[in-house]
Structures are given as structure tokens and as C-alpha cells.
Write a protein that holds these residues in place. Structure first.
Motif, PDB file in Angstrom:
ATOM      1  N   PHE A  72       0.852  -1.186   0.000  1.00  0.00           N
ATOM      2  CA  PHE A  72       0.000   0.000   0.000  1.00  0.00           C
ATOM      3  C   PHE A  72       0.891   1.240   0.000  1.00  0.00           C
ATOM      4  O   PHE A  72       1.795   1.359   0.835  1.00  0.00           O
ATOM      5  CB  PHE A  72      -0.897   0.018   1.239  1.00  0.00           C
ATOM      6  CG  PHE A  72      -1.917  -1.085   1.277  1.00  0.00           C
ATOM      7  CD1 PHE A  72      -3.218  -0.861   0.854  1.00  0.00           C
ATOM      8  CD2 PHE A  72      -1.583  -2.358   1.727  1.00  0.00           C
ATOM      9  CE1 PHE A  72      -4.171  -1.867   0.887  1.00  0.00           C
ATOM     10  CE2 PHE A  72      -2.517  -3.381   1.774  1.00  0.00           C
ATOM     11  CZ  PHE A  72      -3.819  -3.133   1.349  1.00  0.00           C
ATOM     12  N   ILE A  73       0.616   2.176  -0.903  1.00  0.00           N
ATOM     13  CA  ILE A  73       1.465   3.352  -1.061  1.00  0.00           C
ATOM     14  C   ILE A  73       0.609   4.615  -1.128  1.00  0.00           C
ATOM     15  O   ILE A  73      -0.315   4.705  -1.940  1.00  0.00           O
ATOM     16  CB  ILE A  73       2.306   3.266  -2.349  1.00  0.00           C
ATOM     17  CG1 ILE A  73       3.097   1.951  -2.400  1.00  0.00           C
ATOM     18  CG2 ILE A  73       3.248   4.468  -2.467  1.00  0.00           C
ATOM     19  CD1 ILE A  73       3.686   1.641  -3.758  1.00  0.00           C
ATOM     20  N   SER A  74       0.925   5.570  -0.280  1.00  0.00           N
ATOM     21  CA  SER A  74       0.325   6.894  -0.338  1.00  0.00           C
ATOM     22  C   SER A  74       1.427   7.861  -0.728  1.00  0.00           C
ATOM     23  O   SER A  74       2.512   7.834  -0.128  1.00  0.00           O
ATOM     24  CB  SER A  74      -0.279   7.282   1.016  1.00  0.00           C
ATOM     25  OG  SER A  74      -0.769   8.605   0.991  1.00  0.00           O
ATOM     26  N   MET A  75       1.178   8.721  -1.709  1.00  0.00           N
ATOM     27  CA  MET A  75       2.244   9.583  -2.207  1.00  0.00           C
ATOM     28  C   MET A  75       1.681  10.833  -2.860  1.00  0.00           C
ATOM     29  O   MET A  75       0.521  10.864  -3.295  1.00  0.00           O
ATOM     30  CB  MET A  75       3.102   8.822  -3.215  1.00  0.00           C
ATOM     31  CG  MET A  75       2.324   8.335  -4.432  1.00  0.00           C
ATOM     32  SD  MET A  75       3.285   7.261  -5.517  1.00  0.00           S
ATOM     33  CE  MET A  75       4.489   8.414  -6.148  1.00  0.00           C
ATOM     34  N   GLN A  76       2.487  11.854  -2.904  1.00  0.00           N
ATOM     35  CA  GLN A  76       2.117  13.061  -3.639  1.00  0.00           C
ATOM     36  C   GLN A  76       3.329  13.973  -3.758  1.00  0.00           C
ATOM     37  O   GLN A  76       4.323  13.819  -3.041  1.00  0.00           O
ATOM     38  CB  GLN A  76       0.967  13.795  -2.949  1.00  0.00           C
ATOM     39  CG  GLN A  76       1.290  14.380  -1.593  1.00  0.00           C
ATOM     40  CD  GLN A  76       0.053  14.957  -0.909  1.00  0.00           C
ATOM     41  OE1 GLN A  76      -0.988  14.298  -0.834  1.00  0.00           O
ATOM     42  NE2 GLN A  76       0.155  16.184  -0.417  1.00  0.00           N
TER      43      GLN A  76
END
Length: 359
Positions: A225-229
Motif C-alpha cells: 500500500f502506497i500513499s504519495m504526492q
């Protein structure tokens, strides 16, 4: 694999110059204790050490054949785990992601001068399923099906689509690769550890339209699971990830492999515990050019990678800096340790480039 093959691999490692954690901790006595053991999924010692014996420049040098391997081959996994994570015993606290509505941290680089992007990821393994060396084609297909069904129940900001790798056009693959979203079949360390068996069947990627939330299916781990910005708003990135994990736990049939002393179980022992890696892509030409650069990072329990992931080269003056420790700390403690380290890196870079106005 035959016993002879295992002996050949062990003899290669035993007589080689290698700095891997496997080489540093495996002894002849441990080898003989473990060479004939087999897990429920028919995992062997060879499955666990083959990659590190082939690639003598490996960092860790070990992978688990399946979740049970950590206990069946504990005589080697435990020393490697303690050595890598710098802990005196293999133990891990209960999960604690903190109060995501009152984190107390947000933007790490408001000036936007140094940090170009931020991401937080975790690995997860489906309970009861083997890892790559012992997985069969049917296992990969079933896991993909379960993951797809679960991921497609997300709503709001997290709502997205699943794209099987085997059905993805070359143009789409190129687009996602250029954006650093898609994983590839190009890592010899993973290849020699069976990660690419049956490729590309059972593999895919889920992401939302904004590409701020992604899930890799059947890459190194069952799920990542990856959260990025773009930018440096770690608070927003972390909150998005925790929200997604909580939703999966409470609303889907996915059940993650968890060990009372090792936390969440993953393919590589370096990712045990929280499995959490919080990272920034950061431009630090002055600090990176110093002879004490790596010692500085080590002091703050940070690790450096190329911007395209582990075992990749640096691009220009941009480095991927992240927390190194994942075991023995809670999730919120890991993130706060990473923040402390990144703040120290920024302060040192500003001192060296002359932009520190406090001097």
C-alpha cells in the motif's frame, strides 16, 4: 532442489567476500541445524538463502519462503533480524498509528526548495498464503482475485481501478514507469529469489485517478500500500495511508499475516514489524558530497536509495531518504523518527549551502 544444490550455494557464500547480513550471521553449525527442515508450504533453507548466495553484494541476503519460515528457520532469521534492525531481541509492540486527526506534523519543507515528493508505504501478506519461492500459479491468481475484490470497494479519495499487468498495454506500462508508479521485472536480487516466477500472471496495480494512492499486487510482497504526492506534506500522505489500511481491516476479507514478536510478516526480514517506510525525494547536493554523508544518515537511522527504488542509482542530486528501522517501534514512532532525521538532513544542507539564516 537437492541437498547438493543447497551445499553448493552455502559453500559459495561461505568462502566468498560478502557483507550481507546473511553472511555475517550464518555459521556452519546453524547451517547444519537447518539444512533438512521444511515448512508447511514445503519451504526450505535453500529457498530462503539462494538469492543471497547468488548475489554476494546483497544487503540482507535472505528472504522468507513463507510466513512460517521465520519460526522454522529462526536460528538464522533471528540473528539477521537483530543485526539489521539493531535490536537486542526479536520483539515488536502492538500496532499504533497515532491519532490521524491530531498528528502534530504536516509539511516538512514549506519552502519547497529541497523536497520534491513524499510517500509512505507498508507491505502486507495475506495470512495462510506462501511467499514467492513456495507459491504456485493458482496461489498468485487467487491472491490477485481476493485483492482486486477488496480494493474495488474503496470510495471517496481512495476509489480507483485495478489494472492487471498481463493485460496492460506497453504504452500504459511506459507511462506508469516514467511516473515511478509501476514496478518492473528488472531486479536481479528479486529475480534470483523467485519474485518473478509466473510473470506477469497474478500481478497488477490499483490506483486512484489522482495517483496519490496505489496498491501493488504480488510484487515483492503480496500487497504494498502506497500513499504519495508531490511536495512535502507528510501529514496528509500518512493520514491517507492509515485511512486506507483501517478500511481494509474493517471492511474486507483480507486478513494479514501477523506475528506476536515480529509484527506484520513480509517477504524480506528488513521490512518486518511495522513494514512502514516513510520517504522523501530530496535534493541535498552539499550534504551528499560530504565524506560523512552516510555516517550522518546512520546516526539518525535513515537509509538512502536511488529515486527509482532499492538497488537503483541516484538521479542528479536527488536522493530517496527514508527511515531504516521498522521493527521494535510503533508506526507513529517510526514516522516521528523519520521526521527527526529529515529535519536534521535539511538543517545540515542549509548550513552547508549557506541558507541557514540562524547562523
Amino acid at each position: 532442489m537437492s541437498t547438493t544444490s543447497l551445499l553448493e550455494h552455502w559453500n559459495r557464500l561461505k568462502h566468498a567476500k560478502s557483507t550481507s547480513f546473511l553472511k555475517r550471521n550464518m555459521t556452519e553449525l546453524i547451517f547444519r541445524q537447518l539444512k533438512d527442515r521444511v515448512t508447511f508450504h514445503n519451504g526450505t533453507l535453500l529457498d530462503c538463502i539462494k538469492g543471497g548466495c547468488i548475489n554476494l553484494d546483497s544487503g540482507c541476503g535472505m528472504y522468507a519462503s513463507d510466513p512460517e519460515a521465520y519460526d522454522v528457520f529462526s536460528e538464522i532469521f533471528h540473528p539477521v533480524i537483530k543485526d539489521y534492525h539493531k535490536v537486542d531481541q526479536v520483539s515488536h509492540p502492538n500496532p499504533d498509528f497515532g491519532d490521524i486527526n491530531n498528528l502534530g506534523f504536516g509539511d516538512l519543507d514549506p519552502s519547497k526548495r529541497y523536497i520534491s515528493s513524499t510517500r509512505v508505504r507498508v507491505g502486507r501478506s495475506q495470512a495462510g498464503f506462501p511467499f514467492h519461492p513456495t507459491a504456485k500459479l493458482k496461489d498468485r491468481i487467487e491472491l490477485e482475485s481476493r485483492a482486486k475484490n477488496a480494493l474495488e470497494t474503496f470510495s471517496g479519495e481512495l476509489k480507483g481501478s485495478y489494472f492487471p499487468l498481463g493485460e496492460m498495454s506497453k504504452a500504459k506500462q511506459h507511462e506508469l514507469t516514467e511516473d515511478h508508479f509501476l514496478y518492473l521485472q528488472d531486479n536481479r536480487f528479486l529475480g534470483d529469489a523467485n519474485v518473478y516466477d509466473d510473470w506477469p500472471i497474478g500481478r497488477g496495480i490499483f490506483y486512484n485517478p489522482a495517483k496519490t494512492f496505489l496498491v501493488w499486487v504480488n510484487e515483492e510482497d503480496h500487497l504494498r500500500f502506497i500513499s504519495m504526492q508531490e511536495g512535502s506534506d507528510l501529514g496528509t500522505v500518512y493520514k491517507r495511508l492509515v485511512t486506507a489500511l483501517k478500511f481494509v481491516d474493517e471492511n474486507t476479507d483480507l486478513k494479514f499475516a501477523h506475528h506476536p514478536n515480529m509484527g506484520y510478516l513480509t517477504y524480506c526480514p528488513s521490512n518486518l514489524g511495522t513494514t512502514l517506510r516513510a520517504s522523501v525525494h530530496i535534493k541535498i547536493p552539499c550534504l551528499a558530497g560530504q565524506p560523512y554523508f552516510h555516517d550522518f544518515l546512520e546516526k539518525y537511522h535513515l537509509q538512502v536509495r536511488g529515486v527509482n527504488g532499492v538497488h537503483t542509482e541516484m538521479v542528479g542530486d536527488v536522493y530517496d531518504i527514508s527511515n531504516k528501522r521498522r521493527l521494535g517501534l510503533t508506526e507513529i514512532q517510526v514516522v516521528r523518527e523519520m521526521i527527526k532525521g529529515v529535519e536534521a538532513v535539511l538543517a545540515e544542507e542549509k548550513r552547508l549551502d549557506g541558507s541557514d539564516t540562524t547562523l
